[in-house]
Every structure is written in C-alpha cells, then in structure tokens.
Design a protein around this motif. Structure first.
Motif, PDB file in Angstrom:
ATOM      1  N   UNK A 196      -6.900  -1.854  -3.417  1.00 37.58           N
ATOM      2  CA  UNK A 196      -7.127  -3.309  -3.375  1.00 37.58           C
ATOM      3  C   UNK A 196      -6.441  -3.931  -2.140  1.00 37.58           C
ATOM      4  N   UNK A 197      -5.186  -3.576  -1.955  1.00 33.54           N
ATOM      5  CA  UNK A 197      -4.451  -4.145  -0.809  1.00 33.54           C
ATOM      6  C   UNK A 197      -4.935  -3.552   0.522  1.00 33.54           C
ATOM      7  N   UNK A 198      -5.450  -2.314   0.467  1.00 36.36           N
ATOM      8  CA  UNK A 198      -6.026  -1.722   1.667  1.00 36.36           C
ATOM      9  C   UNK A 198      -7.271  -2.502   2.097  1.00 36.36           C
ATOM     10  N   UNK A 199      -8.117  -2.851   1.109  1.00 36.00           N
ATOM     11  CA  UNK A 199      -9.301  -3.672   1.416  1.00 36.00           C
ATOM     12  C   UNK A 199      -8.887  -5.036   1.959  1.00 36.00           C
ATOM     13  N   UNK A 200      -7.897  -5.621   1.326  1.00 33.49           N
ATOM     14  CA  UNK A 200      -7.412  -6.937   1.769  1.00 33.49           C
ATOM     15  C   UNK A 200      -6.930  -6.870   3.226  1.00 33.49           C
TER      16      UNK A 200
ATOM     17  N   UNK B  86       0.853  -1.208   0.000  1.00 37.47           N
ATOM     18  CA  UNK B  86       0.000   0.000   0.000  1.00 37.47           C
ATOM     19  C   UNK B  86       0.880   1.246   0.000  1.00 37.47           C
ATOM     20  N   UNK B  87       1.881   1.255   0.876  1.00 31.25           N
ATOM     21  CA  UNK B  87       2.777   2.415   0.949  1.00 31.25           C
ATOM     22  C   UNK B  87       3.503   2.646  -0.382  1.00 31.25           C
ATOM     23  N   UNK B  88       3.947   1.563  -0.996  1.00 32.13           N
ATOM     24  CA  UNK B  88       4.681   1.690  -2.265  1.00 32.13           C
ATOM     25  C   UNK B  88       3.773   2.237  -3.372  1.00 32.13           C
ATOM     26  N   UNK B  89       2.527   1.702  -3.487  1.00 33.83           N
ATOM     27  CA  UNK B  89       1.610   2.186  -4.522  1.00 33.83           C
ATOM     28  C   UNK B  89       1.187   3.634  -4.247  1.00 33.83           C
TER      29      UNK B  89
END
Length: 196
Positions: A72-76, A44-47
């Motif tokens: 997407x990764x935040x939801x995950x 998340x930080x990288x994106x």
C-alpha cells in the motif's frame, strides 16, 4: 465539545496525502502489530522487515498482511514520485517555452534596432568631408579663388608679431646737482652743517 464523529473524520484525513510532498511526509500507519510511524519509505522498510520476521516464524498469514501493508505504501510512494516527475517535466517544458520566447523577443529586438540604425541618417556611413580652408584652394583642387578667400589667405600669411627682447633692469642716472650744491649731501652721506 466536539462530537466523536468529527474527531474520527479528522483522524482519518490525516493519513491521506493531500497533494503535498508525500515523499518526505510523516505518516502514522496502524498495522496489525500496532502503529508504524515514518515517511512512506521508512514504513515500507519496517513492514518488509516484519514480513520477513513473520516468514521466519512460519506465520504465513501475518507475513502476507505485512506485505500488503508495505505494498500500500509502495503504491502511495510510486504515485507521488510519478506526480513529482510529471510536475518536473511540465516545469522543464514551460521553462524551455519561456526561454524560446525570450530568445525570439531578443532576436526581434535586435532586428528592429538594426533596421532603426539603417534608417537613421546619423548612423549611416558618412561621406568624406573635404577641407575648404584657404590652403586647400590650390590650382590643382579646381576651386576658384574668391575675394573672401584672398582676405583669409592674407590674414593667415600676415607676419607674426616680433617677439620683444627681455627687459633689462632700470638703473637710475644721478641727477645733476642744482646750483647751491652746498646743501646737497656729501658723498659720505653726512648732512652738511647748517649755517648760522
């Protein structure tokens, strides 16, 4: 050899969370600018960083794309955290129920032990024991004197044995000299001369 179909299926399953610890699990994310590898928070930080860089370079399409990947990764991550919180709450509830059950069992056991102590004659309060020795048979006690108690009283009142005086060491008395005292030893301890 494996077919390419089975290999691609295995590869796609790698990125799906399998109910394990998603928060600390390492993912491989294939983003628009290549692979990003790390835990969900790191990805998340990288994106988000890539999206800021794209905005600074006035590339709104790339910025939106990076933000969607981060979302997407935040939801995950948030779903995994909700599941972990639900599991933790369930475990806390079960622990509270188990503790309440143990407390109930302990209280029941203590009640049973208290009831057993009350019904056990050995545990019940005992009356005072009266002393029935001959000294206790006094006229005030209201007891009748019997022949057995008289014998017992006489035995206890019998005079104690006299203590013997300490012995003096024995001294031997000299025996009287028999007739024919010549043969007896003289006072100086010399033997008499034998007669010829």
């Amino acid at each position: 050899m494996r077919s390419s179909k089975s290999r691609s299926r295995v590869k796609n399953n790698r990125n799906r969370p399998s109910g394990g610890n998603v928060v600390n699990r390492v993912f491989d994310s294939s983003g628009p600018e290549g692979k990003v590898r790390g835990t969900p928070q790191q990805i998340i930080d990288k994106y988000n960083q890539l999206a800021r860089d794209a905005q600074l370079s006035n590339d709104r399409v790339a910025a939106e794309n990076f933000q969607q990947h981060a979302e997407h990764y935040l939801r995950l991550l948030s779903e995994a955290q909700r599941e972990m919180e639900a599991r933790r709450e369930e475990q806390d509830r079960q622990n509270r129920e188990r503790q309440a059950e143990r407390d109930r069992e302990r209280a029941e056991r203590q009640e049973r032990e208290a009831a057993a102590r009350q019904s056990d004659p050995a545990e019940a309060p005992q009356p005072d024991v009266m002393d029935f020795t001959p000294e206790a048979a006094t006229p005030e006690s209201g007891l009748v004197e019997t022949p057995e108690s008289k014998d017992a009283a006489a035995a206890t009142e019998a005079p104690a044995k006299k203590e013997k005086a300490p012995r003096r060491p024995r001294t031997r008395k000299p025996k009287p000299a028999p007739e024919g005292a010549e043969d007896a030893p003289t006072s100086n301890g010399d033997a008499p001369e034998a007669a010829e």
